[in-house]
Write a protein that holds these residues in place. Structure first.
Motif, PDB file in Angstrom:
ATOM      1  N   ALA A   9       3.553   0.735   4.502  1.00 49.45           N
ATOM      2  CA  ALA A   9       3.411  -0.683   4.854  1.00 49.45           C
ATOM      3  C   ALA A   9       3.864  -1.510   3.649  1.00 49.45           C
ATOM      4  O   ALA A   9       3.620  -1.116   2.507  1.00 49.45           O
ATOM      5  N   PRO A  10       4.533  -2.629   3.877  1.00 47.50           N
ATOM      6  CA  PRO A  10       4.941  -3.466   2.748  1.00 47.50           C
ATOM      7  C   PRO A  10       3.736  -3.908   1.921  1.00 47.50           C
ATOM      8  O   PRO A  10       2.624  -4.060   2.448  1.00 47.50           O
TER       9      PRO A  10
ATOM     10  N   ARG B  16      -8.191  -0.503  -4.117  1.00 45.67           N
ATOM     11  CA  ARG B  16      -8.315   0.335  -2.924  1.00 45.67           C
ATOM     12  C   ARG B  16      -6.957   0.906  -2.572  1.00 45.67           C
ATOM     13  O   ARG B  16      -5.935   0.408  -3.033  1.00 45.67           O
ATOM     14  N   LYS B  17      -6.952   1.933  -1.754  1.00 41.95           N
ATOM     15  CA  LYS B  17      -5.716   2.630  -1.376  1.00 41.95           C
ATOM     16  C   LYS B  17      -4.898   1.772  -0.401  1.00 41.95           C
ATOM     17  O   LYS B  17      -5.388   1.405   0.667  1.00 41.95           O
ATOM     18  N   PRO B  18      -3.633   1.468  -0.769  1.00 40.98           N
ATOM     19  CA  PRO B  18      -2.765   0.731   0.158  1.00 40.98           C
ATOM     20  C   PRO B  18      -2.371   1.607   1.342  1.00 40.98           C
ATOM     21  O   PRO B  18      -2.450   2.829   1.282  1.00 40.98           O
TER      22      PRO B  18
ATOM     23  N   LEU C 274       7.396  -6.131  -1.372  1.00 41.53           N
ATOM     24  CA  LEU C 274       8.111  -4.880  -1.594  1.00 41.53           C
ATOM     25  C   LEU C 274       7.985  -4.029  -0.330  1.00 41.53           C
ATOM     26  O   LEU C 274       6.873  -3.730   0.118  1.00 41.53           O
ATOM     27  N   ALA C 275       9.130  -3.675   0.245  1.00 42.74           N
ATOM     28  CA  ALA C 275       9.142  -2.755   1.388  1.00 42.74           C
ATOM     29  C   ALA C 275       8.907  -1.353   0.832  1.00 42.74           C
ATOM     30  O   ALA C 275       9.720  -0.824   0.086  1.00 42.74           O
TER      31      ALA C 275
ATOM     32  N   SER D 136      -1.771  -5.086   0.718  1.00 37.27           N
ATOM     33  CA  SER D 136      -1.044  -4.148   1.574  1.00 37.27           C
ATOM     34  C   SER D 136      -1.094  -4.704   2.989  1.00 37.27           C
ATOM     35  O   SER D 136      -2.176  -5.076   3.473  1.00 37.27           O
ATOM     36  N   ASP D 137       0.070  -4.788   3.649  1.00 37.57           N
ATOM     37  CA  ASP D 137       0.076  -5.292   5.021  1.00 37.57           C
ATOM     38  C   ASP D 137      -0.877  -4.472   5.872  1.00 37.57           C
ATOM     39  O   ASP D 137      -0.933  -3.250   5.771  1.00 37.57           O
ATOM     40  N   GLY D 138      -1.650  -5.160   6.671  1.00 41.63           N
ATOM     41  CA  GLY D 138      -2.635  -4.508   7.518  1.00 41.63           C
ATOM     42  C   GLY D 138      -4.021  -4.461   6.904  1.00 41.63           C
ATOM     43  O   GLY D 138      -4.964  -4.014   7.542  1.00 41.63           O
TER      44      GLY D 138
END
Length: 141
Positions: free
Chosen positions: A94-95, A88-90, A37-38, A118-120
């Motif tokens: 970020a996608p 945890r907080k995304p 999901l973007a 979450s990306d990253g």
């Protein structure tokens, strides 16, 4: 596998057009699926984090895709239980991506789990377990 990646992608676009707002199918295998999901401003809540409903929707449609990989294109397979833990907080904007894996599929129920990333970030931001009801054959298709 009862359905190919292309068949499922077409099915979701045709039969579940609102699903595009919940994520895009990225990969599919026997009893598993991955979607992304973007993250847009609509998906954020105050404090700059991805909202719970956005993560739950991505997890749910990803599990639906995983289930359909096993049982075929059954539109009336529906979620009967969804439990999610936000870990945890995304990263905002970020996608987010989800991987669903089936744990058990019977004649009338499918059970699985979904990890949301979450990306990253290396660790998952959410973990969900779900149960889907599978309708009797006479109500399929």
């Amino acid at each position: 596998m009862k359905v190919t990646f292309e068949e499922l992608k077409f099915f979701l676009e045709e039969q579940f057009p609102q699903g595009a707002a919940y994520g895009a199918l990225e990969a599919l295998g026997e009893g598993w699926a991955e979607m992304t999901l973007a993250v847009e401003d609509d998906h954020l809540r105050p404090g700059g984090t991805v909202s719970g409903p956005a993560m739950m929707a991505l997890a749910d449609v990803t599990m639906y895709a995983a289930l359909l990989s096993r049982i075929g294109l059954v539109p009336l397979a529906v979620t009967t239980n969804l439990n999610i833990n936000f870990l945890r907080k995304p990263v905002a904007h970020a996608p987010i991506r989800a991987r669903a894996t089936l744990l058990k599929v019977g004649r009338t129920m499918g059970v699985g789990e979904v990890f949301v990333y979450s990306d990253g970030m290396e660790d998952p931001v959410a973990h969900s377990t779900m149960t889907y009801s599978i309708p009797p054959e006479k109500y399929q298709n």
